[in-house]
Design a protein around this motif. Structure first.
Motif, mmCIF file in Angstrom:
data_model
loop_
_atom_site.group_PDB
_atom_site.id
_atom_site.type_symbol
_atom_site.label_atom_id
_atom_site.label_comp_id
_atom_site.label_asym_id
_atom_site.label_seq_id
_atom_site.Cartn_x
_atom_site.Cartn_y
_atom_site.Cartn_z
ATOM 1 N N ARG A 229 -32.097 18.132 15.648
ATOM 2 C CA ARG A 229 -31.642 17.591 14.358
ATOM 3 C C ARG A 229 -32.515 16.404 13.958
ATOM 4 O O ARG A 229 -32.844 16.215 12.797
ATOM 5 N N ASP A 230 -32.853 15.615 14.949
ATOM 6 C CA ASP A 230 -33.698 14.454 14.717
ATOM 7 C C ASP A 230 -35.051 14.906 14.148
ATOM 8 O O ASP A 230 -35.538 14.363 13.155
ATOM 9 N N LEU B 82 -25.716 16.192 9.650
ATOM 10 C CA LEU B 82 -25.744 17.056 10.836
ATOM 11 C C LEU B 82 -26.241 16.263 12.046
ATOM 12 O O LEU B 82 -25.730 16.399 13.153
ATOM 13 N N LEU B 83 -27.226 15.407 11.792
ATOM 14 C CA LEU B 83 -27.768 14.576 12.867
ATOM 15 C C LEU B 83 -26.688 13.625 13.381
ATOM 16 O O LEU B 83 -26.507 13.446 14.581
ATOM 17 N N ARG B 84 -25.941 13.039 12.428
ATOM 18 C CA ARG B 84 -24.879 12.115 12.827
ATOM 19 C C ARG B 84 -23.854 12.831 13.706
ATOM 20 O O ARG B 84 -23.465 12.343 14.767
ATOM 21 N N LYS B 85 -23.460 14.055 13.279
ATOM 22 C CA LYS B 85 -22.455 14.797 14.047
ATOM 23 C C LYS B 85 -22.976 15.122 15.440
ATOM 24 O O LYS B 85 -22.255 15.015 16.430
ATOM 25 N N ALA B 86 -24.262 15.516 15.488
ATOM 26 C CA ALA B 86 -24.843 15.850 16.790
ATOM 27 C C ALA B 86 -24.853 14.621 17.696
ATOM 28 O O ALA B 86 -24.609 14.707 18.895
ATOM 29 N N ARG B 87 -25.098 13.432 17.072
ATOM 30 C CA ARG B 87 -25.096 12.202 17.860
ATOM 31 C C ARG B 87 -23.692 11.902 18.374
ATOM 32 O O ARG B 87 -23.511 11.496 19.521
ATOM 33 N N TYR C 168 -26.384 19.625 24.401
ATOM 34 C CA TYR C 168 -26.019 18.826 23.228
ATOM 35 C C TYR C 168 -27.106 17.804 22.912
ATOM 36 O O TYR C 168 -27.324 17.436 21.770
ATOM 37 N N GLU C 169 -27.799 17.374 23.956
ATOM 38 C CA GLU C 169 -28.916 16.451 23.751
ATOM 39 C C GLU C 169 -30.054 17.161 23.013
ATOM 40 O O GLU C 169 -30.703 16.586 22.153
#
Ligand code: ATP
Ligand code: MG
Length: 595
Positions: A209-210, A246-251, A202-203
């Motif tokens: 995404r970042d 998408l980045l927010r969700k991944a975070r 997940y990291e």
């Protein structure tokens, strides 16, 4: 843009990252030895301190009255504590000094390696990858060394030592204490390793995404004017919004998992502490432990907890840093697409005759540009390539420069196959004035000087005069010392092109490739550039992708290209007299300006 598969960093890649970092770190063995010694001494002092606290308390409790003898005994213990603390203070300073030297040097070396390796990649590599993403990868790679060295030097290694030391001392007091602590720490570590591995992927997704979000920003910045001119603001904001979301969700996923892991860790630590104290009470009842031992246990538990409390963060940071470094290592380990053939010799151009022999080239399976393309060009001959947009003209010139390797046939210069000579000698033999010249964000003088970096100022000015850029450069307040802005944005298209011509004049290579810009220039610019080109082409073999009437007329031969094949060739007048593509192109481009 080539993207990494969305999976956790593999073990192989982690080892590779470690290998590369170690290669660089091992250049500083003395600093490393200093660091190692400092950390060992520091932890030794931290393991010894609680023992003396225990002695202090036991001595004070056992004494029935504060006699001079007792006080003397206490002072002796106190001075031991002071000596140990002094040792800790010195070790810390030594560790700091060594770490500063070690990290700064290795980071600088890694940056050099990454930059050197990156810039060896081919032309297509740079068209396939965003500049912003590459810049970020280099920076992250260098930063990840700092993070990995910090985590190992300040956290992992000292934690291991302090755990080992505490376990040893407590086991000496009673085996049961050692066993209880081992179980607690064992559970903690096993849980952390499993959780760390589980969270890792997940990291990596968050990391990817970042990178994507950064790529979008960089692309938009590069196209800022286009976005404005095509009213694309809302569109770009929406595009960025999507990837940002998408980045927010991944975070959210990555950080929530972190919270969950922290909660379980807290439970393990809290149970271990209660377990240890319960065991201590039993042993105290049996007369095995003293009151001072409670202090000893508590101090060790505190020391260990302080270290491993953020063990999970340390592991996460480590994996994150490995993933960061892995992105760049992947690029560093990507075989260079275009390299010198084994035993390649330097190309010596005597005459400058060029030959394309049955050349076949495709960008990829579905994009074949040239099939069985043959074109001999005599020494000092001046050839114009004309043809509609996308016909393959620029590609032909790029193949001559070996920006791409061909699939079949051969390209030779004075009979030497260009794939068998060194790239540097090939590029030295050819001067290119590209369709849209890009300039360094350096001064005009430095930009022209790039043609031949050992040229004198007088030669630079002479080249600028001949390229007709001396006039406009002299009129600038800072003249040749003017900075041209990123990619030369502060100059007009015609000015940029004349600077590129000056650079090519200075280079004075026997072969000249000219990709004329189609953009129409005002007639003064046009005639200045024409003069400049005339100067440049003298005594050289020239391949010019020509749009301008005046350039075409100066050419010995005109080659008409259509869909990567030669459909007609001859002089301007001959071709014009035929009812072919040339005439059609001519009528469109010259606006029926037929002489
Ligand atoms: N990096 C690339 N990957 C895939 N296809 C490409 C790449 N570069 C160019 N092409 C394709 O190859 C073909 C030939 O392109 P090329 O740039 O040589 O055309 P050109 O004749 O110079 O056109 P123009 O007059 O517009 O400059 C085009 O169809 C183009 O889309
Ligand atoms: Mg082109």
């Amino acid at each position: 843009m080539s993207r990494r598969p969305k999976k956790a960093i593999e073990k192989g890649m982690m080892l590779r990252v470690l290998q590369i970092m170690w290669q660089h770190a091992s250049h500083y063995p003395w600093t490393l030895i200093g660091l190692f010694t400092a950390v060992v001494l520091l932890i030794l002092s931290q393991v010894l301190t609680p023992i003396f606290y225990k002695r202090l308390i036991d001595a004070a409790i056992v004494a029935t009255s504060p006699t001079a003898e007792v006080v003397h005994g206490l002072l002796v213990i106190l001075s031991s504590i002071a000596a140990i603390k002094g040792l800790a203070w010195i070790s810390r300073r030594l560790r700091g000094v060594c770490m500063v030297r070690f990290e700064s040097r290795v980071m600088a070396d890694l940056a050099m390696t990454a930059f050197d390796r990156l810039m060896r990649h081919s032309h297509s590599f740079f068209t396939d990858n965003f500049a912003g993403t590459l810049v970020r990868r280099v920076n992250k790679f260098v930063g990840s060394f700092e993070a990995i060295a910090d985590q190992i030097g300040f956290n992992l290694f000292p934690s291991l030592l302090i755990i080992a030391g505490s376990l040893y001392v407590l086991s000496q007091r009673d085996m049961l204490l050692g066993v209880t602590l081992s179980i607690g720490i064992g559970c903690f570590i096993v849980f952390n390793v499993i959780a760390g591995l589980w969270k890792q992927k997940y990291e990596v997704i968050r990391n990817d995404r970042d990178s994507e979000a950064t790529g979008v920003i960089a692309d938009a910045i590069g196209n800022a004017s286009t976005i404005k001119l095509f009213s694309g603001h809302a569109f770009e904001v929406a595009l960025f919004g999507k990837i940002n979301n998408l980045l927010r969700k991944a975070r959210v996923v990555a950080w929530s998992l972190h919270e969950l892991v922290g909660a379980v860790q807290g439970l393990i630590m809290f149970s271990t502490e209660i377990g240890m104290l319960a065991v201590a009470i039993i042993l105290w009842q049996k007369g095995i432990l003293t009151v001072g031992d409670f202090v000893l246990i508590q101090l060790y538990l505190n020391a260990i907890y302080n270290r491993i409390d953020d063990f999970e963060r340390v592991i996460r940071k480590l994996f994150e840093s490995f993933a960061d470094a892995g992105e760049m290592v992947e690029i560093m380990d990507t075989p260079l697409e275009i390299t010198d053939a084994p035993n390649a010799e330097a190309l010596a151009v005597s005459r400058g005759a060029i030959s394309f022999n049955h050349v076949t080239f495709a960008f990829h399976k579905t994009r074949t540009v040239l099939t069985d393309f043959s074109l001999p060009i005599a020494a000092r001959e001046k050839v114009a390539l004309v043809g509609s947009s996308g016909a393959g003209k620029t590609t032909i010139t790029r193949l001559l420069l070996r920006f791409h390797d061909i699939a079949g046939g051969a390209i030779t210069i004075d009979g030497h196959d260009i794939s068998k000579v060194t790239l540097e000698s090939l590029w030295n033999a050819v001067a290119l004035v590209p369709q849209e010249p890009v300039l360094f964000h350096r001064t005009l003088r430095e930009n022209i000087l790039y043609g031949r970096r050992d040229a004198t100022d007088a030669e630079v000015i002479e080249a600028a005069r001949r390229a007709h850029c001396h006039e406009f450069i002299s009129s600038l307040p800072n003249g040749y010392e003017t900075y041209v802005g990123e990619c030369g944005v502060k100059l007009s298209g015609g000015e940029r092109q004349r600077v590129a011509i000056a650079r090519a004049i200075l280079k004075n290579a026997p072969i000249l490739v000219l990709d004329e810009a189609t953009s129409s220039l005002d007639s003064e610019s046009e005639s200045l550039i024409q003069d400049a080109l005339h100067e440049l082409m003298r005594e050289k073999t020239v391949i010019a992708i020509a749009h301008r009437l005046s350039t075409i007329r100066e050419m010995d031969r005109i080659i008409v290209i259509d869909s990567g094949a030669i459909v007609a060739e001859g002089t301007h007048d001959v071709l014009l007299s035929q009812q072919g593509i040339y005439r059609k192109l001519w009528e469109i481009q010259a606006g029926n300006f037929i002489l």
